[in-house]
Design a protein around this motif. Structure first.
Motif, PDB file in Angstrom:
ATOM      1  N   ASN A   1     -40.389  32.219  63.144  1.00 22.94           N
ATOM      2  CA  ASN A   1     -41.155  31.003  63.432  1.00 22.94           C
ATOM      3  C   ASN A   1     -40.834  29.869  62.451  1.00 22.94           C
ATOM      4  O   ASN A   1     -41.706  29.307  61.787  1.00 22.94           O
ATOM      5  N   THR A   2     -39.533  29.582  62.377  1.00 24.86           N
ATOM      6  CA  THR A   2     -39.097  28.484  61.515  1.00 24.86           C
ATOM      7  C   THR A   2     -37.930  27.765  62.197  1.00 24.86           C
ATOM      8  O   THR A   2     -37.615  28.044  63.347  1.00 24.86           O
TER       9      THR A   2
ATOM     10  N   GLN B   1     -48.964  36.385  50.970  1.00 27.89           N
ATOM     11  CA  GLN B   1     -49.787  35.195  51.189  1.00 27.89           C
ATOM     12  C   GLN B   1     -50.469  34.778  49.881  1.00 27.89           C
ATOM     13  O   GLN B   1     -50.437  33.609  49.493  1.00 27.89           O
TER      14      GLN B   1
ATOM     15  N   SER C   1     -47.880  33.450  47.395  1.00 27.81           N
ATOM     16  CA  SER C   1     -47.377  32.139  47.865  1.00 27.81           C
ATOM     17  C   SER C   1     -48.373  31.041  47.531  1.00 27.81           C
ATOM     18  O   SER C   1     -47.994  29.956  47.083  1.00 27.81           O
ATOM     19  N   GLU C   2     -49.633  31.342  47.766  1.00 24.15           N
ATOM     20  CA  GLU C   2     -50.651  30.307  47.517  1.00 24.15           C
ATOM     21  C   GLU C   2     -50.790  30.021  46.025  1.00 24.15           C
ATOM     22  O   GLU C   2     -50.946  28.872  45.617  1.00 24.15           O
TER      23      GLU C   2
ATOM     24  N   THR D   1     -43.976  41.458  60.581  1.00 28.72           N
ATOM     25  CA  THR D   1     -43.874  40.116  61.165  1.00 28.72           C
ATOM     26  C   THR D   1     -43.899  39.078  60.046  1.00 28.72           C
ATOM     27  O   THR D   1     -44.684  39.190  59.106  1.00 28.72           O
TER      28      THR D   1
ATOM     29  N   ASP E   1     -44.354  34.927  59.672  1.00 30.05           N
ATOM     30  CA  ASP E   1     -44.611  33.656  60.336  1.00 30.05           C
ATOM     31  C   ASP E   1     -44.498  32.567  59.274  1.00 30.05           C
ATOM     32  O   ASP E   1     -45.432  32.301  58.519  1.00 30.05           O
TER      33      ASP E   1
ATOM     34  N   GLN F   1     -44.454  29.491  59.461  1.00 32.19           N
ATOM     35  CA  GLN F   1     -45.329  28.306  59.580  1.00 32.19           C
ATOM     36  C   GLN F   1     -46.621  28.545  58.802  1.00 32.19           C
ATOM     37  O   GLN F   1     -47.286  27.605  58.381  1.00 32.19           O
ATOM     38  N   GLN F   2     -46.965  29.800  58.645  1.00 29.95           N
ATOM     39  CA  GLN F   2     -48.226  30.138  57.964  1.00 29.95           C
ATOM     40  C   GLN F   2     -48.019  30.522  56.506  1.00 29.95           C
ATOM     41  O   GLN F   2     -48.956  30.495  55.719  1.00 29.95           O
ATOM     42  N   LEU F   3     -46.800  30.935  56.178  1.00 28.38           N
ATOM     43  CA  LEU F   3     -46.532  31.464  54.830  1.00 28.38           C
ATOM     44  C   LEU F   3     -45.791  30.412  54.001  1.00 28.38           C
ATOM     45  O   LEU F   3     -44.622  30.115  54.265  1.00 28.38           O
ATOM     46  N   PRO F   4     -46.449  29.842  52.992  1.00 31.63           N
ATOM     47  CA  PRO F   4     -45.775  28.799  52.215  1.00 31.63           C
ATOM     48  C   PRO F   4     -44.855  29.398  51.143  1.00 31.63           C
ATOM     49  O   PRO F   4     -45.220  29.540  49.984  1.00 31.63           O
TER      50      PRO F   4
ATOM     51  N   ASN G   1     -36.531  27.232  52.522  1.00 33.93           N
ATOM     52  CA  ASN G   1     -37.497  26.246  53.009  1.00 33.93           C
ATOM     53  C   ASN G   1     -36.912  24.837  52.866  1.00 33.93           C
ATOM     54  O   ASN G   1     -36.367  24.492  51.803  1.00 33.93           O
TER      55      ASN G   1
END
Ligand SMILES: Cc1ncc(COP(=O)(O)O)c(C=O)c1O
Length: 380
Positions: A60-61, A161, A164-165, A186, A188, A190-193, A216
């Motif tokens: 999803n990128t 997650q 990353s945050e 999985t 994603d 778009q959700q994982l910075p 990124n």
């Protein structure tokens, strides 16, 4: 001759016949150089770009963030060296449990005087002190974090997650070695910075010698292999065409049946844990690998009790037709023991064996492997 049982899927997996099938035409009919402007070249160039789109869509990128490499090692090396050389990183937070693709790169960068490295503490189960990251980041401006997602030896998982945050909130770069989890979980993006993740096709039933690096788009990098204009000028050299085709198909197949694969492999791992506990007295499990739901489900690291033939255990299993590993496969043969298990301060009299499974492993193979182990440990 007894049937061979392959329980070393964290080292590499067998290629899926459906992957080989889509690769074959690119070894025969479609032999053009992707940089050639004639039709032979254009045909294969567009196949590479479609493969890039497939990988990007699974994660999803966008395709512009995917760079094909020779595998996980190159991707990890590149993430670290690009962060230092082009993103201005001066300090790296990592752990002693990383793969050598990361640890040896860190040593190299540190010896060259380019960075300082802080290694997170870990307990005897290999659980990292991630809560010390915020203060390390505050004390060290221009930091990056490099921590693997799933440990290839002891199966510990990192909360991507959460880390990353922590990194984003403090302006730090975050790279995760996702070689063992790519194609098994999985992602994603778009959700994982996150800034960098990696993949190696041979860990998810694709071909060897091909992988990728996700960068990124917020990170502007410079060429990392100098030469031709391949990989949008970043990585020169004629592409591993059939490898890239195979990688994309393997990732697509892994992802499209993910839940089914997870259920199957988790079932096998639980089964093996149960049988070992029942039939081998004093068996234990290293790292967090016994916790099937919260560990890398493809890996089980078993600690066997003291036995006169422990030194010969892997050899004896091999003779009986069971292929497994005593540590990270990439280091086996060097006979230095595993740096990961050493970092856990384990009891040296016990034997540690990593069994690792795939969607092609069967229950019958697990039963048979445990029968053989029982035979070995039953003999006084
Ligand atoms: C966690 C991890 N990182 C990196 C690598 C290196 O990947 P490759 O051999 O494809 O370069 C491996 C391979 O065992 C691995 O398990």
């Amino acid at each position: 001759m007894a049937k061979k049982i392959y329980l070393d899927n964290a080292a590499t997996t067998p290629i899926d016949p459906a992957v080989l099938e889509v690769m074959m035409p690119y070894l025969t009919d479609f032999f053009g150089n992707p940089s050639s402007i004639h039709s032979h070249g254009r045909k294969v160039k567009s196949a590479i770009e479609n493969a890039r789109k497939t990988v990007a869509s699974v994660l999803n990128t966008s395709p512009g963030e995917i760079f094909f490499t020779s595998g996980g090692t190159e991707a990890d090396n590149t993430a670290l060296t690009q962060s230092v050389e082009t993103l201005g990183v001066k300090h790296i937070i990592s752990s002693r449990l990383e793969h050598h693709a990361v640890l040896h790169t860190l040593d190299h960068l540190e010896k060259a005087g380019k960075v300082t490295v802080s290694y997170l503490e870990n307990d005897e189960k290999g659980v990292l002190d991630v809560d010390s990251i915020p203060s390390l980041l505050e004390q060290n401006p221009h930091s990056m974090i490099s921590l693997m997602h799933g440990n290839n030896e002891i199966a510990n998982l990192l909360d991507l997650q959460k880390v990353s945050e922590m990194a984003r909130a403090r302006g730090a770069v975050f790279h995760s070695d996702t070689v063992q989890t790519m194609g098994h979980y999985t992602f994603d993006l778009q959700q994982l910075p996150i800034d960098f993740i990696v993949g190696a096709a041979h860990k998810f039933h694709g071909p060897k010698g091909v992988g990728f690096l996700y960068i990124n788009a917020r990170n502007k990098i410079l060429p990392f292999i100098h030469g031709g204009a391949q990989e949008r000028n970043m990585r020169g050299g004629t592409e591993n065409l059939y490898g890239i085709i195979g990688l994309a198909r393997a990732l697509e197949l892994a992802n499209s049946h993910l839940e089914e694969h997870q259920r199957h492999v988790k079932g096998l791992k639980s089964k093996m844990i149960g049988l070992l506990k029942e039939r081998i007295p004093e068996v234990r499990f290293n790292g967090r690998s016994e916790d099937v739901e919260n560990s890398l489900y493809t890996v089980l690291n078993v600690s066997f009790p003291e036995h006169r033939d422990n030194e010969m255990l892997l050899f004896n299993l091999d003779i009986e037709g069971v292929s497994c590993s005593g540590g990270s496969a990439c280091s086996s043969g060097t006979n230095q023991g595993s740096h990961v298990l050493n970092a856990l301060n384990l009891d040296g009299s016990r034997a540690n064996v990593r069994f690792s499974f795939s969607r092609f492993t069967t229950e019958e193979e697990i039963n048979h492997a445990v029968d053989i182990l029982q035979k070995i440990f039953g003999a006084a």
